[in-house]
Design an enzyme around this catalytic site. Structure first.
Site, mmCIF file in Angstrom:
data_model
loop_
_atom_site.group_PDB
_atom_site.id
_atom_site.type_symbol
_atom_site.label_atom_id
_atom_site.label_comp_id
_atom_site.label_asym_id
_atom_site.label_seq_id
_atom_site.Cartn_x
_atom_site.Cartn_y
_atom_site.Cartn_z
ATOM 1 N N TYR A 55 -5.950 1.523 -5.542
ATOM 2 C CA TYR A 55 -4.733 2.332 -5.338
ATOM 3 C C TYR A 55 -3.661 1.587 -4.540
ATOM 4 C CZ TYR A 55 -6.764 4.624 -1.007
ATOM 5 O OH TYR A 55 -7.295 4.934 0.209
ATOM 6 N N GLU A 56 -2.443 2.117 -4.612
ATOM 7 C CA GLU A 56 -1.251 1.418 -4.082
ATOM 8 C C GLU A 56 -1.101 0.028 -4.701
ATOM 9 O OE1 GLU A 56 1.220 2.442 -2.450
ATOM 10 O OE2 GLU A 56 0.454 4.416 -1.892
ATOM 11 N N GLY A 57 -1.436 -0.099 -5.964
ATOM 12 C CA GLY A 57 -1.309 -1.384 -6.656
ATOM 13 C C GLY A 57 -2.613 -2.135 -6.639
ATOM 14 N N GLN B 65 -0.999 -6.871 -6.778
ATOM 15 C CA GLN B 65 -0.695 -7.615 -5.541
ATOM 16 C C GLN B 65 -0.513 -9.093 -5.844
ATOM 17 O OE1 GLN B 65 -0.228 -5.659 -2.909
ATOM 18 N NE2 GLN B 65 -1.011 -3.946 -4.127
ATOM 19 N N ARG C 46 1.246 -0.349 1.099
ATOM 20 C CA ARG C 46 0.241 -1.361 0.746
ATOM 21 C C ARG C 46 -0.390 -1.963 1.986
ATOM 22 N NH1 ARG C 46 3.131 -4.242 -4.549
ATOM 23 N NH2 ARG C 46 2.623 -2.490 -5.913
#
Lengths: 587, 587
Positions: free
Chosen positions: B431-433, B438, B294
């Protein structure tokens, strides 16, 4: 995702926010009542959702192509356009005497929204034609009107605006295209125009180019420009198109969005043109029609926003993912249940409905200004136009971006469709005058020029609405509280700008875009608040509870979640411009 | 437009903002001093600007293609990647014992920024490999480390993360891919994974997939997931890749941006996998590495922002249009002279530099947390990670959009290049959360879980910086005033969220994204303010006046133009969540 035109909300805006009590008394609109307008919009909505909306994705993929000197559009677009002409939709708002239907501008704005939400690329052709019609109505000779208006209003011919050249974008004073008068009174037009929307295509029998050019002895700069009609095909005495004029499409642009709308480079090689009005007054004429075109582009912002919202809402209702954060359910739920997805959807909805409310109000003011001679109404209408353009287009980019975000990873995949809105939206704050141009127009022409009088009347009207809200229920009062804070931010910024403009013009203009966004955000919130009052009255009368409740909820959400931006913009204006001007850009 | 890696500012951030005084005393980094790091970054910057940056536009046009079951990347990408491997750049931050160079994370972040600014599509392959290395380092067995780490760290092999399935995106508890243990201790992995970045390509000799899957008797939900190594080619006893595993690329996605980065659908058909760590602890291992991944995606946001800024700045210097609004010149000037263009450029620059400053500080905290056992440092590092991801990626979309706007109509034309950044940036908040993930991580795990202790320490450190600013000159004091207002907004929002989370969890989480943006905006402003103090000290010592002056100007602009957003976010949190939760979405 099919597109469902928001006819109910559009009619709500026309009835309650477009100054309908006054507009409907204008002689020009005496023949139309609300049911008439509703029926027209329902018919147009059906056409757009069934015939136009399906073009959007296919047209985005195929795009406008340029082959062997010709622009090729998807065949389905040509078929739908032919239907559009056959059904007479181009005529909606234009004068009855030239074959129009003569609906008021608020209805026209509703139609522009519906068409452009269905397919922005498709909608641009009629939008430009509207602009050409408006220009000819206001500035054309009787002969020019007789020759061009009926075919344009029928949609059989389309119109273009030819302003930009490679060295002349925002600054039209740099236009170089030459216009040399010939013995027969016509002009030979020579030069290159770029970014000409629907500058070449084969949807229509003829294309009427309106071209800014410079006569040989004209003064330099913006006061030496004249406006010309340059038909793509010369019009014979019987009114039919004949031989090709010497206007050639050299290429079209490969764009980020609105890919099925051809953006042409046009080469004028001693093309035959006809002067509109007087020489050297071209920019003045352009400015008259610019307000209308800018307003329509603002409405395109509402259109793209609504389409993006509808798509995101549909996805959020269907996509099941993750358990509720409050632990109420053990299984995954539709993502519309998650607070942050609701937040994004409500941002999208409230901004879209706020823009729609503001556009309807502005359309009504424009009609009143056009058909009366009240200078204050005209001034307020002109004050509102850059707000509609600036707010609705800048916010459309935000709304379309949120639309992608609601879809998560799927939003980044082109097949989903959300990404297209994000791409399409991006042109809106640029064309017909960038946001900075709108802001300069607002601050320079519409605020500073009258010493802030119109801006203060705008604020006073908002205060009137606050007084009504204060007498309402808790929701109304909450809306009023937020509205009052935002209005106070506006007035503080206004005072500072007027004061600063007298001593540091750069600092004032460094705050122009924040002021435009503050004003637009406030105006949309104001009109939503007025809508909430009307909705409460309807609710009290037992009308359509789900819809009216939703109108109030949207206004409250906007007041509490979007209006706070006004205070931030005020801070930027009062405290941010000096550091902006002082900073260096070292190599 | 060539890309000029901002090595000077990156080194400024490492020296003054990455807690270098403490990081440099860690035994792991005893061998590296600032000149070493500067030399490494200069070398990498030269490689990226010369070899990688030119790939960006061509790769965007050609895209990754899928033909006959294989992913085809542009030939130039393969050549540049081979260079990247030959020069050993993948090794920069990885441990010396496995062939790495062992630079601290702040230097690694600088390298990630440079590579991804040069070409985000290209940069994604090494970024994913970094993630796989991190995961294996933290959770792999000695044998697994011996087998996989050296080839990954050399860049000869690449890594992927296989989490998402059609029904399991943000909610990994829904993962269905099956892992059945075989007699030989390996597992047969079967299922379909989607959105696998660089899931298939031919840049490397082998691809090491890290795959979340579920063993037959595993509990339902997130606690039944295990993590597996699934090599694309089975690794022989001599460590070389041999027979193909049964992992097949079924298709790749047609995406809005990062078009030269293949996003694969992978079909696992009883593919051979090796369990990492223990069964059912897969998600826990994934979360360990998630912080690193992240953080890197946040850095991608800085990268895209800087590239967009450099392009817009270059255009604004060259494009001549319109006379100055103050009437000082009669001729048109470069548009960088116009106040609103300066406003846009300074927004772009200050947000970019703010993100960079925050990322450097967070990288230092992560190193300190990793190499010591101070729980407060670890907690602060973990608090900062979602801020870096959320702020830098959401703001990258805004910065890239401003980059288009600075270009006017040219920005909408793909050839200009500005539009690509606008398209590329859009994946970063997803992407990546997603940003909402977050925000949930921030509010749920990093604020509510410790009762706000870490968040209060964060605020107290900001107050310490304010005290230093108060002793400075007028600029420093002005920065301090804005910072104090923003911090007060943070503390007010924090108190409200902690209080509300105890009685109305939905309302608290309805404010989670506004709180994330408030916190991130504040953190970036804080780090810019610290940078301004360091720059003033350098100025006072007679060092590099143009650069140091610019650092202070940027911090002041940010304080007065970006930090005011914190107050608006606070208003949304305190007053906006109830209307958010109460609104309906009528059919």
């Amino acid at each position: 995702m099919s597109y469902q035109p928001p006819v109910k909300d559009l009619m709500f805006c026309i009835e309650h926010l477009s100054h309908w009590d006054q507009v409907s008394t204008l002689p020009a609109y005496a023949d139309h009542d609300l049911p008439d307008i509703g029926a027209a919009l329902e018919g147009f909505a059906q056409f757009c959702s069934e015939q136009v909306a399906p073009l959007s994705r296919a047209g985005d993929i195929a795009g406008a192509r340029f082959e062997a000197g010709r622009v090729i559009l998807p065949e389905a677009n040509a078929e739908a356009y032919a239907q559009f002409v056959e059904m007479g939709w181009q005529a909606l708002t234009h004068p009855v005497e030239y074959g129009g239907i003569g609906l008021p501008r608020a209805a026209g704005a509703a139609a522009v929204e519906i068409l452009n939400a269905a397919d922005t690329s498709f909608g641009l052709c009629p939008l430009l034609t509207d602009g050409a019609i408006e220009a000819l109505l206001l500035t054309g000779s009787d002969e020019q009107k007789a020759t061009y208006l009926e075919p344009l209003i029928s949609g059989r011919w389309s119109g273009t605006m030819n302003l930009t050249e490679p060295q002349a974008g925002s600054d039209l004073g740099l236009v170089k295209t030459k216009a040399t008068q010939r013995d027969d009174g016509t002009y030979g037009i020579s030069g290159t125009k770029i970014f000409i929307t629907y500058g070449a295509h084969d949807l229509t029998e003829n294309i009427i180019h309106l071209v800014l050019a410079r006569t040989p002895d004209a003064p330099a700069g913006p006061k030496g420009l004249s406006l010309f009609i340059v038909p793509q095909k010369m019009v014979g005495p019987d009114g039919t198109p004949g031989a090709e004029n010497t206007v050639n499409c050299v290429s079209i642009e490969h764009k980020l969005g609105v890919c099925a709308s051809p953006t042409a480079v046009l080469d004028y090689d001693d093309a035959t043109g006809f002067l509109i009005g007087e020489e050297n007054r071209g920019l003045e004429y352009m400015f008259i029609m610019m307000n209308a075109a800018r307003f329509s582009v603002g409405v395109q912002g509402i259109a793209v926003s609504d389409r993006a919202y509808q798509r995101a809402l549909g996805y959020a209702r269907e996509r099941v993912q993750s358990r509720p954060v409050n632990g109420e359910a053990r299984d995954a739920v539709a993502i519309i249940s998650h607070p942050d997805v609701r937040r994004m959807l409500l941002r999208m909805r409230s901004i879209t409905e706020g823009g729609r409310a503001m556009a309807a109000a502005t359309a009504g003011l424009l009609d009143m200004a056009h058909h009366s001679d009240d200078p204050q109404t005209a001034a307020l209408a002109e004050f509102m136009v850059p707000l509609v353009k600036g707010f609705c287009t800048e916010r459309a980019v935000e709304v379309a971006s949120l639309g992608v975000q609601v879809h998560g990873g799927m939003g980044f995949i082109e097949e989903t469709g959300a990404a297209q809105h994000y791409r399409d939206a991006r042109i809106l704050p640029i064309y017909e005058g960038t946001t900075a141009i709108q802001a300069n127009d607002l601050l320079g022409r519409k605020v500073m020029r009258d010493g802030g009088d119109t801006a203060r009347r705008f604020a006073a009207r908002i205060a009137d609405t606050e007084a009504l809200l204060a007498q309402g229920n808790a929701d109304a009062q909450a809306i009023g509280t937020s509205l009052a804070q935002a209005r106070a931010a506006f007035e503080t910024a206004l005072d500072w700008l007027l004061d600063t403009s007298r001593k540091d013009i750069d600092a004032a203009f460094a705050g122009s875009v924040p002021f435009l966004m503050l004003s637009g955000t406030l105006a949309a919130g104001w009109k939503l608040a007025k809508g909430a009052l009307a909705a409460q009255a309807a609710l009290d009368a037992g009308q359509d509870a789900p819809f009216m409740t939703s109108k109030i909820a949207t206004a409250l959400f906007y007041a509490q979640n979007i209006l706070p931006d006004c205070t931030a913009e005020q801070a930027r204006i009062l405290h941010g411009t000096r550091s902006l001007l002082d900073a260096d850009f070292p190599e």
